[in-house]
Design a protein around this motif. Structure first.
Motif, PDB file in Angstrom:
ATOM      1  N   ILE A  95      48.957  26.078  35.752  1.00  0.00           N
ATOM      2  CA  ILE A  95      49.191  26.875  36.955  1.00  0.00           C
ATOM      3  C   ILE A  95      47.904  27.616  37.317  1.00  0.00           C
ATOM      4  N   ALA A 150      46.016  30.696  40.167  1.00  0.00           N
ATOM      5  CA  ALA A 150      46.079  31.677  41.247  1.00  0.00           C
ATOM      6  C   ALA A 150      44.695  31.781  41.860  1.00  0.00           C
ATOM      7  N   TYR A 202      39.894  40.397  36.245  1.00  0.00           N
ATOM      8  CA  TYR A 202      40.822  39.741  35.330  1.00  0.00           C
ATOM      9  C   TYR A 202      41.215  40.736  34.242  1.00  0.00           C
ATOM     10  N   LEU A 222      42.137  32.029  38.783  1.00  0.00           N
ATOM     11  CA  LEU A 222      42.625  32.086  37.412  1.00  0.00           C
ATOM     12  C   LEU A 222      43.340  30.763  37.151  1.00  0.00           C
ATOM     13  N   SER A 278      48.224  38.535  40.602  1.00  0.00           N
ATOM     14  CA  SER A 278      48.888  37.352  40.067  1.00  0.00           C
ATOM     15  C   SER A 278      48.954  37.539  38.562  1.00  0.00           C
ATOM     16  N   ARG A 279      50.114  37.305  38.009  1.00  0.00           N
ATOM     17  CA  ARG A 279      50.302  37.506  36.580  1.00  0.00           C
ATOM     18  C   ARG A 279      50.950  36.268  35.984  1.00  0.00           C
ATOM     19  N   ALA A 280      50.329  35.716  34.946  1.00  0.00           N
ATOM     20  CA  ALA A 280      50.855  34.524  34.276  1.00  0.00           C
ATOM     21  C   ALA A 280      51.172  34.881  32.833  1.00  0.00           C
ATOM     22  N   VAL A 308      42.926  40.412  30.551  1.00  0.00           N
ATOM     23  CA  VAL A 308      43.280  39.408  29.545  1.00  0.00           C
ATOM     24  C   VAL A 308      44.009  40.120  28.413  1.00  0.00           C
ATOM     25  N   LEU A 351      48.075  37.107  31.398  1.00  0.00           N
ATOM     26  CA  LEU A 351      46.827  36.970  32.145  1.00  0.00           C
ATOM     27  C   LEU A 351      47.025  37.447  33.572  1.00  0.00           C
ATOM     28  N   TRP A 352      46.203  38.408  33.976  1.00  0.00           N
ATOM     29  CA  TRP A 352      46.296  38.993  35.311  1.00  0.00           C
ATOM     30  C   TRP A 352      45.032  38.666  36.107  1.00  0.00           C
ATOM     31  N   LEU A 353      45.217  38.412  37.401  1.00  0.00           N
ATOM     32  CA  LEU A 353      44.117  38.427  38.357  1.00  0.00           C
ATOM     33  C   LEU A 353      44.534  39.449  39.399  1.00  0.00           C
ATOM     34  N   GLN A 407      49.122  30.771  44.976  1.00  0.00           N
ATOM     35  CA  GLN A 407      49.452  30.327  43.627  1.00  0.00           C
ATOM     36  C   GLN A 407      49.871  28.867  43.668  1.00  0.00           C
ATOM     37  N   VAL A 440      52.284  33.116  29.237  1.00  0.00           N
ATOM     38  CA  VAL A 440      52.351  31.845  28.525  1.00  0.00           C
ATOM     39  C   VAL A 440      52.631  32.137  27.063  1.00  0.00           C
ATOM     40  N   TRP A 482      38.233  31.407  34.116  1.00  0.00           N
ATOM     41  CA  TRP A 482      38.029  32.279  35.268  1.00  0.00           C
ATOM     42  C   TRP A 482      36.856  31.778  36.092  1.00  0.00           C
ATOM     43  N   HIS A 512      42.569  34.233  44.570  1.00  0.00           N
ATOM     44  CA  HIS A 512      42.541  35.467  45.357  1.00  0.00           C
ATOM     45  C   HIS A 512      41.265  35.485  46.187  1.00  0.00           C
TER      46      HIS A 512
END
Lengths: 225, 216
Positions: B103, B105, A132, B120, A99-101, A134, A120-122, B90, A103, B130, B107
């Motif tokens: 927003i 997510a 994560y 997240l 998942s990538r956000a 960052v 921001l990645w999970l 999500q 902003v 987190w 997992h």
């Protein structure tokens, strides 16, 4: 009156010089983050790798799949949220999902930083765990070559072009990696995202976007920013 | 005249450079946060997700159960991952006044150490946080719905509550950015499900109750 008109003319010329200075400003140019110690590579293509992608016009890629809820509310209207399948150089099939956000960052300024976004990645590697990533990504170099050069100035896109997007927030200009679950829990590392744009037309639609997230995860404990 | 022109050039140049440096190019909309102080000096805040309205996307392997059905239609793990033990969801996130503030997510995946969950949470104008926990067992929500009388493949209405993680210790807030930088703490995740649609769509709420304090 004549003096005033000369003053005005001077302002216009000065403003033009200022815009040119910003256009060629090396302080907001591409990052030169070190890559050689990043021993793991995960790859993606846009839009092919996007299982889901939503925004409200923040990026020139259409949301997918059809019917996905858009981020229309005032607090999230400028954000992007994507679900990506990532491959590795050794495997044709995807090995991870992320998942990538994105902003827009309040640290954006065009004199010494660039057009910044909190990136921001999970990321989950089935069987291994989640982590994560960052990052702070500078989109000014790619925006300059596409939206400014092509859309505004009418020049052809000189591609394909490669960009190192990551511009921090670690002191070495790279992203932080923070392990979350499984084998990755409690571990720290660094990451850099770089991408290639094959072409960009005057219709403001990029084609052939491919990226790779390069990272290293080690066992060292480290304070986060 | 030449002086006026040169003065104009300097003003124009300085104006553009000053605007580039100091103009608020990014000024995210930010709503007041609803935090309360807790006894040990920490602060508590609860985030709410309303289902199905706030569900943006979901994809997972068959082991993840009802929630792994691709959402929206067309979202699915690609070939090579389609049988993987992973669930990615999500959402949009609300505050306790029901306003969308960010927003998120989630997992879920099993590992050698047991299932793990990672959240997240991204709150524009405030930062990101987190959250991690030992995850629920595979199909835990499906099992709870079955125990409440739902038959596989059939719609259902009622009310069940499921908290993750089910056992102590609670989930952990392990870090964040901006306002959440330097914080650690705990969280609980409570799913209140009031219905399941014909296509398996869940109705109800998810509440993330966090308690955070400055890392020492």
């Amino acid at each position: 009156m004549a003096r005033f008109l000369m003053l005005l003319a001077g302002c216009v010329v000065g403003a033009g010089a200022g815009c040119a200075a910003l256009y060629f400003n090396p302080l907001t140019g591409p990052s030169d983050a070190k890559l050689d110690d990043l021993d793991r590579t995960l790859r993606y293509e846009l839009p092919a790798s996007a299982i889901a992608l939503t925004h409200s016009g923040a990026i020139p890629l259409p949301p997918r799949p059809d019917g996905i809820e858009e981020l229309w509310e005032s607090t999230v209207r400028t954000n992007v949220l994507a679900m990506l399948a990532l491959t590795s150089p050794d495997h044709e099939a995807p090995v991870a999902v992320a998942s990538r956000a994105l902003v827009p960052s309040r640290r954006t300024e065009l004199l010494s930083s660039g057009v910044l976004a909190d990136d921001l990645w999970l990321l989950t590697i089935p069987g291994e765990g989640s982590m994560y990533v960052v990052a702070e990504t500078n989109f000014w170099p790619v925006a300059k070559d596409t939206l400014v050069s092509v859309s505004l100035l009418g020049r052809p896109f000189e591609g394909p072009r490669d960009y190192v997007g990551t511009a921090g927030p670690a002191p070495d200009g790279r992203a932080f990696v923070h392990g979350a679950t499984g084998d990755l829990a409690g571990r720290r590392g660094r990451a850099v995202d770089r991408f290639r744009v094959d072409d960009f037309g005057r219709d403001r639609v990029p084609s052939g976007i491919s990226g790779e997230l390069r990272l290293v995860v080690d066992g060292e404990e480290e304070q986060l920013p | 005249m030449k002086t006026a022109f040169l003065l104009g050039v300097l003003l124009g140049l300085a104006g553009v450079l000053a605007a580039a440096r100091y103009a608020p190019w990014v000024d995210p909309a930010r709503l007041d946060s609803h935090t309360t102080v807790v006894a040990n000096g920490g602060r508590a805040e609860t985030f709410v997700i309303r289902l199905p309205a706030d569900r943006v996307a979901a994809a997972g392997g068959p082991g993840a159960g009802l929630r792994a059905g691709g959402w929206p239609a067309g979202a699915a793990l690609p070939e090579g991952l389609e049988s993987a033990d992973v669930l990615v969801e999500q959402f949009k996130v609300r505050d306790r006044d029901d306003r969308v503030i960010g927003i998120a997510a989630r997992h879920w995946s099993p590992t050698d150490d047991g299932p793990g969950t990672a959240w997240l949470l991204v709150l524009p104008g405030r930062g990101a946080m987190w959250l991690t926990a030992g995850g629920e067992t595979a199909r835990a929500l499906d099992a709870a719905l079955s125990a409440a009388g739902r038959r596989d493949g059939a719609p259902w209405s009622g009310e069940i509550r499921a908290s993750f993680p089910a056992a102590v210790p609670a989930g952990r807030l392990i870090g964040g950015t901006d306002e959440f930088d330097g914080l650690d703490g705990t969280y609980t995740e409570t799913w209140t499900i009031t219905g399941v649609g014909e296509s398996g769509e869940l109705s109800g709420t998810i509440e993330l109750a966090t308690v955070a304090s400055k890392r020492t």
